[in-house]
Each structure stands twice: as structure tokens, then as C-alpha cells.
Design an enzyme around this catalytic site. Structure first.
Site, PDB file in Angstrom:
ATOM      1  N   PRO A 194       1.912   5.284   0.866  1.00  0.00           N
ATOM      2  CG  PRO A 194       3.142   7.170   1.586  1.00  0.00           C
ATOM      3  CD  PRO A 194       1.867   6.640   1.681  1.00  0.00           C
ATOM      4  CG  HIS A 200       6.317   2.566  -5.132  1.00  0.00           C
ATOM      5  ND1 HIS A 200       6.487   2.032  -6.297  1.00  0.00           N
ATOM      6  CD2 HIS A 200       4.942   2.504  -4.899  1.00  0.00           C
ATOM      7  CE1 HIS A 200       5.406   1.836  -7.169  1.00  0.00           C
ATOM      8  NE2 HIS A 200       4.259   2.146  -5.889  1.00  0.00           N
ATOM      9  CG  ASP A 208       8.289   1.611  -9.604  1.00  0.00           C
ATOM     10  OD1 ASP A 208       7.254   2.390 -10.208  1.00  0.00           O
ATOM     11  OD2 ASP A 208       8.048   1.507  -8.415  1.00  0.00           O
ATOM     12  CB  THR A 258      -0.880   0.083   1.115  1.00  0.00           C
ATOM     13  OG1 THR A 258      -1.910   1.049   1.140  1.00  0.00           O
ATOM     14  CG2 THR A 258      -0.251   0.150   2.603  1.00  0.00           C
TER      15      THR A 258
END
Length: 306
Positions: A121, A175, A148, A119
Site C-alpha cells: 500500500p 491510494h 487515480d 509499491t
């Protein structure tokens, strides 16, 4: 043989799709679903049991409370505050409050497994779970920048006409917006990408594209679910099969890269106990500046935790 058990806390788009992905991969024997919306969670349970009936192996799918966790190997946190977000940081206040109500009860009731945080940030919530749980840092992991990284490899593969699995390029850092590709360590079988590719490619533009891809997907369809669910399932599989595979994950640093008491996306080796080892890269000067900046942004989020 010990049954491998995974708990999913929050069965919205990401949690339910993760459960379906786990069913199809078939490497665990039990999936426990947790959600405050009982109609939703029981509906998902029955639907998933239908899917599991097609498997050759037996997979149990049950509904539990988060505190019924003493036998769980991996607890995946996908719960969010349900906020329509413009950035990952906007979820921090609501999601961190939910997490602060869940983790202490799980620890009080004997949780001995590994937390996997998916989840946002991600880095700040990973840090929060580590602090609240009191677990060793190897047993609290965030999905971090692995998705990513996979996106970057996919985009590079499309541009260079190379299978993404053959590309050794990855992203580190938050992230979020401050993540960055480590071009100084990017190659195909040891050959630097710039040396390998004959035509001129704007690698920085491709890195930006990978960084923005999650927001683009969410803008178009309202959420991201398939990619992150595959990410979660892959991490779980590497843990439960003791693969010793290296992935770019959100890890709690304890001196690596010159930092302590912070979670950030870096390469790390996974084994059956979680993070076996954080891999420390030798950044060039620009990459070191970018990494320091990313660390400072995550530390800013951590200061806002309840």
C-alpha cells in the site's frame, strides 16, 4: 551539465515498463536497474539498450546493487513481495519487510536523492521509507492518487466529451478503497462540472468507477503496468525539469489538514527538490469526513509496519 540519473528497484512488470517509458521520454541520461533476479535484470538491460539505440540522445542503462546509489537523483521503489493480492493491504507485510532491508543500506552508502514509492500500500510504504531514510519529508514521495486522478479525468472526459487535460478534477486520500473525488473543487476552466454539463450525470458513480479501475484491469490482465509507469515517468520528469507542476501525490503531512506523521494523497507542487509545497484544500463537511476516514485507514496500516 550534470547527468540525470534514475534508479529502479524491482524490474517486474511495473519496473521494466517504467524503464521503457523513461527511455522513450528521454529526459534522463542514465537508468540503473536493481533486482535480485540477475538473469531477468540483465535481460531487461540488453532489451532496453536496443530500444535506447533508437534515441537521438545518449541514455546509459546499467545494472547495479541498490547500495550503489550515491550519485542517483531519484530512486523508484517498485519492488513487491510477489503476493497474488486481493487488496492493496495484503502486500503490506511482505513488501514492508523487503523495504526495511533496502533503505538502511542505501542511506549508509550515501544516497542523497529523492525516493519515489510506487509499491502498495503506497501511503504506508511511503511513510516507512521516510522513517527509515531519515530524509526531509519533501524528498520522500509516493505516486499516491495521481494515476487515480488521471483515470477520473479520463472517465469524465469520455462521459462529457471533453479532453481530460481540460478537466480540473482530482482524487485525494488513500491510494485504496477510501480515496474520493473532491467534487467541490472540480471544474473546467472555473465552471463547476454540474453547471457545465446539461445532461444528468451520476458523478459519484463515475468516481467509484475510477476507484475500482485498477482492480478491474488487474483482474482482466493480471497486473497494471502502462498507467502506473506513465505516472512514475511524469513525476520524475516534473522533478528533474523543475516544473513546479501540482499533482495529487502521497505526501508526509506536517500540520496540513490538521494531521502530522502520516502519508496521504493530496495535491502538492513539485520542484527539483521534491515536494515544494502541500496544497491545503478547503473541504466541505462530507469531504472532511471522508478524508478523516482515509487518514485513519492509513494510520492503521502504519501501525502494522515492522
Amino acid at each position: 551539465m550534470k547527468l540525470r540519473k534514475i534508479m529502479i528497484i524491482g524490474v517486474g512488470n511495473v519496473g521494466s515498463t517504467t524503464a521503457y517509458t523513461l527511455v522513450n521520454r528521454g529526459f534522463c541520461e542514465e537508468i540503473a536497474l536493481v533486482d535480485l533476479n540477475k538473469e531477468l535484470v540483465y535481460g531487461h538491460q540488453q532489451d532496453l539498450l536496443d530500444a535506447a539505440a533508437y534515441r537521438q540522445n545518449m541514455i546509459k542503462i546499467n545494472v547495479r546493487e541498490a547500495t550503489d546509489c550515491a550519485d542517483i537523483d531519484i530512486a523508484i521503489i517498485t519492488v513487491t513481495a510477489g503476493i497474488a493480492q486481493k487488496s492493496r493491504a495484503e502486500e503490506l507485510a511482505g513488501t514492508s519487510k523487503i523495504v526495511s532491508t533496502i533503505i538502511p543500506g542505501m542511506m549508509k552508502n550515501g544516497f542523497k536523492g529523492i525516493f519515489l514509492i510506487a509499491t502498495n500500500p503506497c501511503d504506508a510504504i511511503t511513510y516507512q521509507v521516510w522513517k527509515l531514510s531519515g530524509l526531509p519529508r519533501n524528498r520522500v514521495i509516493g505516486t499516491g492518487v495521481w494515476l487515480d486522478t488521471v483515470r477520473l479525468r479520463r472517465i469524465l472526459g469520455e462521459e462529457m466529451d471533453i479532453g481530460p487535460q481540460s478537466i480540473d478534477a482530482f482524487i485525494v486520500g488513500e491510494h485504496g478503497d477510501s480515496q474520493f473525488p473532491v467534487w467541490s473543487h472540480s471544474s473546467v476552466y472555473g465552471i463547476n462540472l454540474n453547471q457545465l454539463e446539461k445532461k444528468r450525470i451520476d458523478f459519484n458513480a463515475l468516481g467509484d468507477k475510477a476507484r475500482k479501475m485498477g482492480f478491474e484491469i488487474a483482474t482482466r490482465k493480471g497486473c497494471t503496468e502502462y498507467g502506473i509507469s506513465s505516472t512514475i515517468a511524469e513525476i520524475c520528469q516534473h522533478i528533474l525539469t523543475n516544473s513546479h507542476r501540482a499533482l495529487a501525490l502521497s505526501c508526509i503531512l506536517d500540520g496540513e489538514y490538521g494531521y502530522k506523521d502520516v502519508a496521504i494523497g493530496v495535491p502538492a507542487i513539485l520542484d527539483q527538490h521534491g515536494i515544494k509545497k502541500v496544497i491545503q484544500l478547503d473541504f466541505d463537511d462530507k469531504e472532511k469526513q471522508l478524508f478523516d476516514n482515509s487518514i485513519n485507514i492509513v494510520k492503521g496500516y502504519i501501525k502494522e509496519l515492522p
